[in-house]
Motif scaffolding. Structure first.
Motif, PDB file in Angstrom:
ATOM      1  N   ARG A  92      37.599  44.985  33.706  1.00 20.89           N
ATOM      2  CA  ARG A  92      38.591  43.906  33.576  1.00 20.89           C
ATOM      3  C   ARG A  92      39.951  44.294  34.144  1.00 20.89           C
ATOM      4  NH1 ARG A  92      39.966  43.554  27.127  1.00 20.89           N
ATOM      5  NH2 ARG A  92      39.818  45.779  26.654  1.00 20.89           N
ATOM      6  N   ARG A  93      40.112  45.549  34.536  1.00 21.46           N
ATOM      7  CA  ARG A  93      41.403  45.974  35.106  1.00 21.46           C
ATOM      8  C   ARG A  93      41.175  47.068  36.145  1.00 21.46           C
ATOM      9  NH1 ARG A  93      43.120  50.598  31.938  1.00 21.46           N
ATOM     10  NH2 ARG A  93      41.550  51.004  30.360  1.00 21.46           N
ATOM     11  N   ASP A 111      36.817  38.734  35.557  1.00 21.59           N
ATOM     12  CA  ASP A 111      37.157  38.100  34.286  1.00 21.59           C
ATOM     13  C   ASP A 111      35.828  37.903  33.551  1.00 21.59           C
ATOM     14  OD1 ASP A 111      37.690  36.421  32.189  1.00 21.59           O
ATOM     15  OD2 ASP A 111      38.935  35.026  33.345  1.00 21.59           O
ATOM     16  N   GLU A 113      35.089  36.462  30.987  1.00 23.56           N
ATOM     17  CA  GLU A 113      34.867  35.128  30.419  1.00 23.56           C
ATOM     18  C   GLU A 113      34.327  34.163  31.470  1.00 23.56           C
ATOM     19  OE1 GLU A 113      34.972  33.789  27.353  1.00 23.56           O
ATOM     20  OE2 GLU A 113      35.233  35.811  26.567  1.00 23.56           O
ATOM     21  N   LYS A 114      34.458  34.561  32.750  1.00 20.97           N
ATOM     22  CA  LYS A 114      33.986  33.659  33.828  1.00 20.97           C
ATOM     23  C   LYS A 114      33.122  34.459  34.784  1.00 20.97           C
ATOM     24  CE  LYS A 114      38.384  31.166  33.822  1.00 20.97           C
ATOM     25  NZ  LYS A 114      39.697  31.272  34.456  1.00 20.97           N
TER      26      LYS A 114
END
Ligand SMILES: NC(=O)c1ccc[n+]([C@@H]2O[C@H](COP(=O)([O-])OP(=O)(O)OC[C@H]3O[C@@H](n4cnc5c(N)ncnc54)[C@H](OP(=O)(O)O)[C@@H]3O)[C@@H](O)[C@H]2O)c1
Length: 277
Positions: A92-93, A111, A113-114
């Motif tokens: 995520r980073r 991401d 979540e997507k």
């Protein structure tokens, strides 16, 4: 003066009591230990030769959770043993690395979540490693399920669709989809859901308490770690394992050619394989 003497005497007794307790627990746990995985020990002796063969195949891999404690170790181990021609970190980073050994790493920031929007990040890898995870204390019950089940499963699905043939999942000792404990239930459920994806090869690692000097404060885990570190200093048991050993085992196991496409490595098997090189 007499207060100091009393304190020393009491502390001395407390230390002796703790030492006896640790030895007693170590002996009991040793008695309850998982059996020695003979086939793993046999295969482990072949790792060096198989590693060379594997290297020649120019395969690529991705790691989920490379910023975490096990993931970091796994990355180091993979770089050191150099069995892949390309390593991609999916997280995520963006992570910062210094040193020549990290020059050829590829990073994909997604991401979670997507994840469907990031399907391309999961394409074209031969092998996938997952060391992703959070805790209920950190993310809440729903957040824990989201990360440890939903993100992990979706990543595995995208990887499979993108051509990945081997998936290695760091799960946990006691994982069981029928468990009444949320942690063990979620771990067991994600293990089972990934199995249904039918990778050509799927390995589940079920370590006990991870022995690591974690920066982040996790009081319960810290306490368990202190205790099991002391116990494992007396003798190794199936209840805990250093993260270096888990990372080594995941890499060694990648190059082995097991009889079955699906396997579960309990703590003892991880320890045996992690000591093999
Ligand atoms: N702790 C133990 O004693 C123990 C025992 C057995 C099994 N396990 C399991 O072993 C696995 C690895 O454990 P570990 O202690 O090495 O992991 P860790 O240090 O907690 O690292 C977890 C990784 O997951 C990522 N992550 C966490 N929450 C996320 C989110 N919301 N979105 C995206 N990424 C997220 C972290 O990324 P960031 O760096 O960006 O946060 C990090 O890369 C976990 O599945 C754990 O449950 C742990």
């Amino acid at each position: 003066m007499s207060v100091i003497k009393l304190l020393c005497a009491t502390l001395g007794k407390a230390t002796a009591f703790l030492a006896v307790l640790v030895v007693a627990v170590a002996v009991v746990l040793k008695g309850l230990d998982d059996p020695e995985p003979v086939h793993i020990a046999r295969m482990a002796s072949d790792v060096k030769r198989l590693e060379e063969n594997f290297r020649q195949q120019n395969k690529s891999c991705f790691i989920l959770g490379a910023s975490g404690e096990t993931g970091k170790m796994l990355l180091q181990e993979l770089l050191m043993r150099n069995i892949f021609s390309k390593i991609t970190l999916i997280g995520r980073r963006q992570l910062n690395f210094e040193g020549k050994e990290f020059e050829n790493l590829v990073q994909q920031v997604v991401d979670f979540e997507k994840l469907d929007d990031y399907a391309a990040a999961f394409q074209g890898h031969d092998v996938g490693y997952c060391c992703l995870g959070t805790t209920r204390a950190k993310a809440g019950a729903q957040g824990f399920i989201r990360v440890d089940h939903d993100y992990v499963l979706k990543s595995a699905e995208l990887a499979k669709a993108g051509g990945c043939t081997q998936f290695h999942l760091e799960s946990s000792r006691g994982a069981d989809k029928s468990s009444n404990f949320l942690y063990l239930k979620v771990k067991g459920q994600v293990e089972a859901d990934i199995k249904a994806l039918d990778f050509d090869r799927y390995a589940i690692y079920r370590p006990g308490v991870l022995l690591v000097d974690r920066q982040e404060s996790r009081p319960g885990e810290w306490l368990a770690r202190q205790f099991f570190s002391a116990v494992s200093a007396v003798c190794s048991t199936s209840m805990s394992i250093p993260i270096q050993t888990v990372a080594k085992a995941m890499v060694s196991n990648t190059v082995l050619q097991p009889e079955h496409k699906f396997e579960i490595l309990e703590n003892k098997a991880i320890a045996t394989l992690g000591k093999s090189d």
